[in-house]
Design an enzyme around this catalytic site. Structure first.
Site, mmCIF file in Angstrom:
data_model
loop_
_atom_site.group_PDB
_atom_site.id
_atom_site.type_symbol
_atom_site.label_atom_id
_atom_site.label_comp_id
_atom_site.label_asym_id
_atom_site.label_seq_id
_atom_site.Cartn_x
_atom_site.Cartn_y
_atom_site.Cartn_z
ATOM 1 N N HIS A 156 17.505 26.623 0.214
ATOM 2 C CA HIS A 156 16.591 25.813 1.324
ATOM 3 C C HIS A 156 16.512 26.535 2.519
ATOM 4 O O HIS A 156 17.623 26.788 3.236
ATOM 5 C CB HIS A 156 17.615 24.567 1.527
ATOM 6 C CG HIS A 156 16.745 23.624 2.368
ATOM 7 N ND1 HIS A 156 16.776 22.250 2.178
ATOM 8 C CD2 HIS A 156 16.189 23.704 3.686
ATOM 9 C CE1 HIS A 156 16.229 21.632 3.213
ATOM 10 N NE2 HIS A 156 15.930 22.522 4.230
ATOM 11 N N HIS B 27 13.785 27.663 5.868
ATOM 12 C CA HIS B 27 12.584 27.670 6.563
ATOM 13 C C HIS B 27 12.107 29.055 7.217
ATOM 14 O O HIS B 27 12.971 29.611 8.102
ATOM 15 C CB HIS B 27 12.865 26.561 7.937
ATOM 16 C CG HIS B 27 13.076 25.322 7.458
ATOM 17 N ND1 HIS B 27 12.166 24.344 7.151
ATOM 18 C CD2 HIS B 27 14.296 24.630 6.994
ATOM 19 C CE1 HIS B 27 12.498 23.215 6.738
ATOM 20 N NE2 HIS B 27 14.102 23.455 6.718
ATOM 21 N N LYS C 160 8.658 18.583 -1.931
ATOM 22 C CA LYS C 160 9.757 18.201 -1.042
ATOM 23 C C LYS C 160 9.009 17.195 -0.414
ATOM 24 O O LYS C 160 7.998 17.149 0.197
ATOM 25 C CB LYS C 160 9.903 19.643 -0.136
ATOM 26 C CG LYS C 160 10.614 19.262 1.156
ATOM 27 C CD LYS C 160 12.091 19.189 0.885
ATOM 28 C CE LYS C 160 12.901 18.721 2.067
ATOM 29 N NZ LYS C 160 13.304 19.625 3.048
ATOM 30 N N HIS D 47 14.555 15.261 1.856
ATOM 31 C CA HIS D 47 15.130 15.099 2.954
ATOM 32 C C HIS D 47 15.709 13.659 2.928
ATOM 33 O O HIS D 47 14.733 12.843 3.392
ATOM 34 C CB HIS D 47 14.181 15.609 4.147
ATOM 35 C CG HIS D 47 14.973 15.659 5.533
ATOM 36 N ND1 HIS D 47 15.225 16.735 6.277
ATOM 37 C CD2 HIS D 47 15.226 14.466 6.246
ATOM 38 C CE1 HIS D 47 15.803 16.339 7.271
ATOM 39 N NE2 HIS D 47 15.930 14.803 7.490
ATOM 40 N N HIS E 2 20.685 19.489 2.086
ATOM 41 C CA HIS E 2 21.460 19.633 3.200
ATOM 42 C C HIS E 2 22.421 18.534 3.250
ATOM 43 O O HIS E 2 22.371 17.563 4.359
ATOM 44 C CB HIS E 2 20.749 19.936 4.469
ATOM 45 C CG HIS E 2 19.402 19.199 4.888
ATOM 46 N ND1 HIS E 2 19.270 17.742 4.680
ATOM 47 C CD2 HIS E 2 18.242 19.920 5.210
ATOM 48 C CE1 HIS E 2 17.771 17.625 4.860
ATOM 49 N NE2 HIS E 2 17.283 18.752 5.087
ATOM 50 N N ASP F 173 19.440 25.830 5.045
ATOM 51 C CA ASP F 173 18.652 25.143 6.041
ATOM 52 C C ASP F 173 18.395 26.001 7.284
ATOM 53 O O ASP F 173 18.389 25.465 8.403
ATOM 54 C CB ASP F 173 19.361 23.758 6.223
ATOM 55 C CG ASP F 173 18.064 22.990 6.886
ATOM 56 O OD1 ASP F 173 17.048 23.172 6.990
ATOM 57 O OD2 ASP F 173 18.588 22.144 7.588
HETATM 58 C C1 NCD Z 1 14.259 21.951 9.867
HETATM 59 C C2 NCD Z 1 13.218 22.426 10.722
HETATM 60 O O1 NCD Z 1 13.489 22.916 11.819
HETATM 61 O O2 NCD Z 1 11.925 22.717 10.052
HETATM 62 N N1 NCD Z 1 15.004 21.144 11.109
HETATM 63 C C3 NCD Z 1 16.309 20.942 10.829
HETATM 64 O O3 NCD Z 1 17.150 20.432 11.717
HETATM 65 N N2 NCD Z 1 16.818 20.994 9.536
HETATM 66 C C4 NCD Z 1 13.607 20.823 9.016
HETATM 67 C C5 NCD Z 1 14.568 20.072 8.145
HETATM 68 O O4 NCD Z 1 15.130 20.640 7.212
HETATM 69 O O5 NCD Z 1 14.946 19.074 8.607
HETATM 70 ZN ZN ZN Z 2 15.355 22.086 5.907
#
Ligand code: NCD
Ligand code: ZN
Length: 354
Positions: free
Chosen positions: A16, A18, A104, A141, A179, A251
């Site tokens: 996971h 970003h 997702k 999520h 998460h 995450d």
């Molecule tokens: C994530 C993001 O910034 O893209 N933020 C987070 O707090 N985890 C998005 C997500 O996974 O919820």
């Molecule tokens: Zn995330």
């Protein structure tokens, strides 16, 4: 041995992450590409990644940004954003071609860049049934957006209201609770063999007192919000247990300092640079280093039906904590991003070995 600890594990995966786009992608992709074999890439760009063509183009941009030290086996696994835009035939074709790995679901408004999300997971029943037939995993999520529900209860309420019906009505669907932040998340995974759970470095090591008790720390603000000490301890116990349903997903979610130290703090913690170090230090403290490889390298691949790694990584814990790991980095344009986990990185180093 001077207190030095050295272990070898199969190459880890991040289930996971970003990576963003443009200048931020350029800055953060190498950290993930250097450390992880598979990286399951979240689709919450603006606009979100909703088609196979968008996922293929994004994957190309990620590979181009991975940098010279990327692992030879670094593989971005692409997820499409499940909303009304998503075309099931396109999802199926993308999965068949090996471009798309999963879909997702974000409840609209629950977290960063989720404005395009859905209202209810149950609205996507037809798509979910198709995914179940095709063996395409659903990544969730799991957080209610009901303003009447307390922020610390939103995972449990989402699971109860939206996830359990889907899991029970479509039992062939492979699902991941992303998460996990509470025992409610752990329980739904334990109760259903087809459901797995990803666990982050920060939900493993921090609780809401760290976030709030000694001067509010925006760098620890993420969604789902870090919860109580009891929840954290239960999550750490699950990660270090023999339960094969729990696996590592960072995450890692970078935001520039201007968004993290603002009147409305952006949710997301950038932990990719030291994610392995943070988890290794926790497992070391818990006397569970022998479980680290299962958690970071095996169980996710097993859950998703993929081969385990052949390459290995050596992790070394130094006796002294006199390293000076960077606590932030900058994008090419100069935006600063704080890095989570420097304390663990003072102790631990790792290297890839073949
Ligand atoms: C994530 C993001 O910034 O893209 N933020 C987070 O707090 N985890 C998005 C997500 O996974 O919820
Ligand atoms: Zn995330």
């Amino acid at each position: 041995m001077n207190g030095v600890v050295s272990i070898e594990i199969d190459a880890p995966d991040d289930w996971h992450v970003h990576l963003r786009d443009d200048e931020m992608l350029e800055a953060v992709a190498p950290y993930t590409a250097n450390a992880f074999r598979h990286a399951l890439i979240m689709p919450n760009l603006v606009p979100p990644v909703t088609s196979t063509a968008m996922a293929a183009a994004y994957r190309d941009r990620i590979l181009a940004a991975a940098g010279p030290d990327a692992r030879a086996d670094f593989t971005p696994m692409m997820a499409l954003y499940l909303n009304d835009e998503l075309n099931t035939a396109d999802l199926l074709a993308g999965a068949e071609d090996g471009v798309v790995f999963g879909a997702k679901f974000y409840p609209a408004g629950a977290t960063t860049n989720s404005a395009a999300g859905g209202t209810s997971l149950l609205d996507y029943r037809a798509a979910l049934e198709t995914m179940a037939d095709a063996g395409i995993p659903l990544l969730v999520h799991a957080e209610s957006t009901d303003p009447d529900v307390d922020i610390f209860d939103r995972e449990a309420v989402f699971i109860e209201q939206q996830m359990l019906p889907v899991i029970e009505q479509i039992p062939e669907l492979r699902v991941t609770v992303e998460h996990i932040s509470t025992r409610a998340g752990l329980d739904v995974v334990r109760d259903h063999p087809q459901v797995g759970g990803s666990i982050t470095p920060h939900h493993l090591t921090c609780d809401r007192s760290d976030l709030l008790a000694n001067g509010m720390r925006p760098e620890l603000y993420c969604k789902p919000v870090i919860n109580s000490r009891e929840e954290r301890i239960a999550i750490a116990a699950a990660a270090t247990s023999d339960d094969s349903s729990f696996f590592f997903g960072t995450d890692s979610a970078p935001h520039p300092l201007s968004k993290k130290e603002a009147a409305k703090v952006a949710a997301g913690i950038f932990n990719a640079p030291y994610a392995i170090e943070v988890v290794a230090e926790l497992f070391h403290e818990m006397g569970a280093l022998d479980k680290l490889e299962a958690f970071v390298s095996h169980r996710g691949a097993d859950h998703y039906g993929l081969e385990r790694a052949t390459a290995k990584v050596r992790l070394i814990r130094n006796a002294d904590d006199d390293g000076e790991p960077a606590e932030s980095m900058r994008t090419a344009g100069g935006a600063e991003v704080r890095i989570f986990g420097a304390d663990a990185a003072r102790r631990w180093t790792w290297e890839s070995i073949r």
